[in-house]
Design a protein around this motif. Sequence first.
Motif, PDB file in Angstrom:
ATOM      1  N   MET A   1       0.849  -1.182   0.000  1.00  0.00           N
ATOM      2  CA  MET A   1       0.000   0.000   0.000  1.00  0.00           C
ATOM      3  C   MET A   1       0.891   1.240   0.000  1.00  0.00           C
ATOM      4  N   PRO A   2       0.477   2.320  -0.663  1.00  0.00           N
ATOM      5  CA  PRO A   2       1.323   3.504  -0.767  1.00  0.00           C
ATOM      6  C   PRO A   2       1.763   4.096   0.571  1.00  0.00           C
ATOM      7  N   ALA A   3       0.877   4.183   1.551  1.00  0.00           N
ATOM      8  CA  ALA A   3       1.275   4.773   2.834  1.00  0.00           C
ATOM      9  C   ALA A   3       2.329   3.918   3.514  1.00  0.00           C
ATOM     10  N   ASP A   4       2.201   2.596   3.446  1.00  0.00           N
ATOM     11  CA  ASP A   4       3.219   1.724   4.024  1.00  0.00           C
ATOM     12  C   ASP A   4       4.567   1.939   3.348  1.00  0.00           C
ATOM     13  N   ALA A   5       4.571   2.059   2.035  1.00  0.00           N
ATOM     14  CA  ALA A   5       5.814   2.294   1.299  1.00  0.00           C
ATOM     15  C   ALA A   5       6.425   3.623   1.715  1.00  0.00           C
ATOM     16  N   PHE A   6       5.600   4.648   1.848  1.00  0.00           N
ATOM     17  CA  PHE A   6       6.093   5.956   2.258  1.00  0.00           C
ATOM     18  C   PHE A   6       6.697   5.895   3.663  1.00  0.00           C
ATOM     19  N   PHE A   7       5.965   5.334   4.617  1.00  0.00           N
ATOM     20  CA  PHE A   7       6.442   5.290   5.996  1.00  0.00           C
ATOM     21  C   PHE A   7       7.690   4.419   6.129  1.00  0.00           C
ATOM     22  N   THR A   8       7.749   3.324   5.390  1.00  0.00           N
ATOM     23  CA  THR A   8       8.925   2.451   5.437  1.00  0.00           C
ATOM     24  C   THR A   8      10.157   3.184   4.912  1.00  0.00           C
ATOM     25  N   SER A   9      10.003   3.930   3.825  1.00  0.00           N
ATOM     26  CA  SER A   9      11.149   4.678   3.304  1.00  0.00           C
ATOM     27  C   SER A   9      11.495   5.859   4.220  1.00  0.00           C
ATOM     28  N   LEU A  10      10.503   6.431   4.881  1.00  0.00           N
ATOM     29  CA  LEU A  10      10.749   7.506   5.838  1.00  0.00           C
ATOM     30  C   LEU A  10      11.615   7.004   6.984  1.00  0.00           C
ATOM     31  N   ILE A  19       8.650  10.778  12.070  1.00  0.00           N
ATOM     32  CA  ILE A  19       7.359  11.101  12.679  1.00  0.00           C
ATOM     33  C   ILE A  19       6.292  10.851  11.625  1.00  0.00           C
ATOM     34  N   ALA A  20       5.253  10.111  11.987  1.00  0.00           N
ATOM     35  CA  ALA A  20       4.179   9.816  11.037  1.00  0.00           C
ATOM     36  C   ALA A  20       2.833  10.126  11.671  1.00  0.00           C
ATOM     37  N   VAL A  21       1.964  10.694  10.874  1.00  0.00           N
ATOM     38  CA  VAL A  21       0.605  10.989  11.312  1.00  0.00           C
ATOM     39  C   VAL A  21      -0.345  10.390  10.291  1.00  0.00           C
ATOM     40  N   VAL A  22      -1.263   9.560  10.750  1.00  0.00           N
ATOM     41  CA  VAL A  22      -2.262   8.966   9.872  1.00  0.00           C
ATOM     42  C   VAL A  22      -3.627   9.488  10.304  1.00  0.00           C
ATOM     43  N   LEU A  23      -4.266  10.186   9.398  1.00  0.00           N
ATOM     44  CA  LEU A  23      -5.604  10.702   9.653  1.00  0.00           C
ATOM     45  C   LEU A  23      -6.552   9.924   8.760  1.00  0.00           C
ATOM     46  N   SER A  24      -7.199   8.927   9.330  1.00  0.00           N
ATOM     47  CA  SER A  24      -8.128   8.126   8.535  1.00  0.00           C
ATOM     48  C   SER A  24      -9.123   7.471   9.463  1.00  0.00           C
ATOM     49  N   GLY A  25     -10.084   6.814   8.862  1.00  0.00           N
ATOM     50  CA  GLY A  25     -11.087   6.108   9.647  1.00  0.00           C
ATOM     51  C   GLY A  25     -10.700   4.673   9.855  1.00  0.00           C
ATOM     52  N   ALA A  26     -11.316   3.763   9.128  1.00  0.00           N
ATOM     53  CA  ALA A  26     -11.119   2.339   9.357  1.00  0.00           C
ATOM     54  C   ALA A  26     -10.094   1.697   8.438  1.00  0.00           C
ATOM     55  N   ASP A  27      -9.585   2.413   7.451  1.00  0.00           N
ATOM     56  CA  ASP A  27      -8.651   1.850   6.491  1.00  0.00           C
ATOM     57  C   ASP A  27      -7.359   1.452   7.181  1.00  0.00           C
ATOM     58  N   GLY A  28      -6.851   0.250   6.895  1.00  0.00           N
ATOM     59  CA  GLY A  28      -5.626  -0.236   7.513  1.00  0.00           C
ATOM     60  C   GLY A  28      -4.370   0.217   6.812  1.00  0.00           C
ATOM     61  N   ASP A  29      -4.468   0.963   5.715  1.00  0.00           N
ATOM     62  CA  ASP A  29      -3.306   1.422   4.966  1.00  0.00           C
ATOM     63  C   ASP A  29      -2.389   2.229   5.871  1.00  0.00           C
ATOM     64  N   GLY A  30      -1.139   1.841   5.936  1.00  0.00           N
ATOM     65  CA  GLY A  30      -0.169   2.552   6.751  1.00  0.00           C
ATOM     66  C   GLY A  30       0.230   1.832   8.017  1.00  0.00           C
ATOM     67  N   GLN A 115       4.454   8.064  -8.261  1.00  0.00           N
ATOM     68  CA  GLN A 115       4.305   9.413  -7.695  1.00  0.00           C
ATOM     69  C   GLN A 115       4.866   9.470  -6.285  1.00  0.00           C
ATOM     70  N   LEU A 116       4.567   8.450  -5.486  1.00  0.00           N
ATOM     71  CA  LEU A 116       5.019   8.410  -4.102  1.00  0.00           C
ATOM     72  C   LEU A 116       6.541   8.356  -4.019  1.00  0.00           C
ATOM     73  N   VAL A 117       7.155   7.517  -4.835  1.00  0.00           N
ATOM     74  CA  VAL A 117       8.616   7.394  -4.834  1.00  0.00           C
ATOM     75  C   VAL A 117       9.263   8.714  -5.259  1.00  0.00           C
TER      76      VAL A 117
END
Length: 125
Positions: A1-10, A19-30, A115-117
């Motif tokens: 998932m894109p957020a996981d890829a972003f946070f892993t590279s971070l 530092i990571a902030v996830v603003l979401s509801g029920a989605d497990g992405d990240g 785009q994320l990379v």
Amino acid sequence: MPADAFFTSLVADRGHKAIAVVLSGADGDGSLGLKAIKEAGGVTFAQCEDTAKFDSMPNTADGFSLIRQVRALKAEAGGQIPAAAITAYATEQERQRAIDAGFQMHLAKPIDLTQLVLMIANLTG
């Protein structure tokens, strides 16, 4: 998932300073990326689904306010960390709002991995 890829590279780039902030509801992405950041000693924040009015639009957190608080810090305290706004809002006005708030970049969802990379490469030099 894109957020996981972003946070892993971070975390690979910043280690315990990530530092990571996830603003979401029920989605497990990240969740995998957040786990990697925590394991490296970084800081993570995630909004629980109970406090989000809609899955994609939380009502109790604001990334713009957060980045303004971060930018108010001295550089040695993290005030100049790279930051990108990733949002469902794709208008030029929303892009400018993100930049004015203190984000260096703005990407509208949905985001593909390329785009994320490119965003990560641009932010981290």
